[in-house]
Design an enzyme around this catalytic site. Structure first.
Site, PDB file in Angstrom:
ATOM      1  N   HIS A  15       0.853  -1.197   0.000  1.00  0.00           N
ATOM      2  CA  HIS A  15       0.000   0.000   0.000  1.00  0.00           C
ATOM      3  C   HIS A  15       0.887   1.244   0.000  1.00  0.00           C
ATOM      4  O   HIS A  15       2.097   1.135   0.158  1.00  0.00           O
ATOM      5  CB  HIS A  15      -0.892   0.004   1.246  1.00  0.00           C
ATOM      6  CG  HIS A  15      -0.083   0.176   2.500  1.00  0.00           C
ATOM      7  ND1 HIS A  15       0.510  -0.890   3.152  1.00  0.00           N
ATOM      8  CD2 HIS A  15       0.269   1.284   3.195  1.00  0.00           C
ATOM      9  CE1 HIS A  15       1.183  -0.434   4.197  1.00  0.00           C
ATOM     10  NE2 HIS A  15       1.058   0.883   4.246  1.00  0.00           N
ATOM     11  N   HIS A  75       5.669   5.933  -1.023  1.00  0.00           N
ATOM     12  CA  HIS A  75       6.445   4.724  -1.309  1.00  0.00           C
ATOM     13  C   HIS A  75       5.627   3.495  -0.915  1.00  0.00           C
ATOM     14  O   HIS A  75       4.661   3.588  -0.165  1.00  0.00           O
ATOM     15  CB  HIS A  75       7.771   4.745  -0.539  1.00  0.00           C
ATOM     16  CG  HIS A  75       7.579   4.685   0.944  1.00  0.00           C
ATOM     17  ND1 HIS A  75       7.259   5.804   1.688  1.00  0.00           N
ATOM     18  CD2 HIS A  75       7.612   3.653   1.807  1.00  0.00           C
ATOM     19  CE1 HIS A  75       7.124   5.450   2.958  1.00  0.00           C
ATOM     20  NE2 HIS A  75       7.332   4.150   3.066  1.00  0.00           N
TER      21      HIS A  75
END
Length: 188
Positions: free
Chosen positions: A44, A130
């Site tokens: 995620h 990220h």
């Protein structure tokens, strides 16, 4: 032992992309000896980490985010390059980022603001979108930054995906995968 649970809002990575990342991670494991690799279902992009959230505050955040994301359109992201957080020679976090996206920063700002307005104290460091792949360097040798160029060998074609969902995850440290979707927001 009763472990605390944590909550966070995140960009949900589509299933097809998670499966591609699982394949990529298998190849990366050969080059990067990290202690713990993230289960592909847990991939995620965190937007706002709430921590151990009281239910009343969490309910307000859920409603605020729903309102903030109303009429927000989906958009595409593309994986960019590998990177690390922590010490250069023994990183703590290994990740892949995405190419710059004003849409991603806009969604993050809406979610972040909605959570702050619900009374949450949130991370103050600049947003560095990220996807965490692994944690805790475990190599016998020092980590060499040149290894980060291996993304192009593992993923020669651009890995692009459509962002059409923001979710509230609950962490279950005793399970694998450890993130459970509690609320989902569809982006048009």
């Amino acid at each position: 032992m009763n472990q605390q649970t944590h909550y966070f809002f995140a960009i949900k990575i589509p299933e097809e992309t998670k499966l591609m990342m699982k394949k990529n991670s298998e190849q990366l494991k050969e080059l990067f000896p990290f202690n713990r690799w993230v289960h592909h279902q847990d991939l995620h992009i965190t937007l706002a980490f709430l921590g151990n959230a009281p239910s009343e505050k969490l309910s307000i955040a859920v409603e605020n985010v729903l309102e903030a994301l109303r009429d927000t359109k989906g958009f595409f992201l593309e994986m960019n390059k590998l990177g690390t957080f922590g010490k250069v020679d023994s990183p703590r976090i290994f990740w892949v980022d995405t190419k710059a996206s004003t849409e991603l920063h806009g969604v993050r700002k809406k979610v972040f603001t909605a959570c702050r307005e619900a009374g949450f104290q949130l991370e103050t460091r600049p947003f560095k979108p990220h996807i965490t792949l692994a944690r805790k360097w475990a190599g016998d040798q020092q980590f060499h930054i040149e290894l980060l160029d291996s993304w192009n060998a593992v993923q020669p074609e651009p890995l692009r995906f459509k962002v059409n969902e923001v979710v509230l995850y609950q962490t279950h440290l005793d399970k694998t995968p450890k993130y459970e979707v509690k609320t989902s927001y569809h982006l048009e």
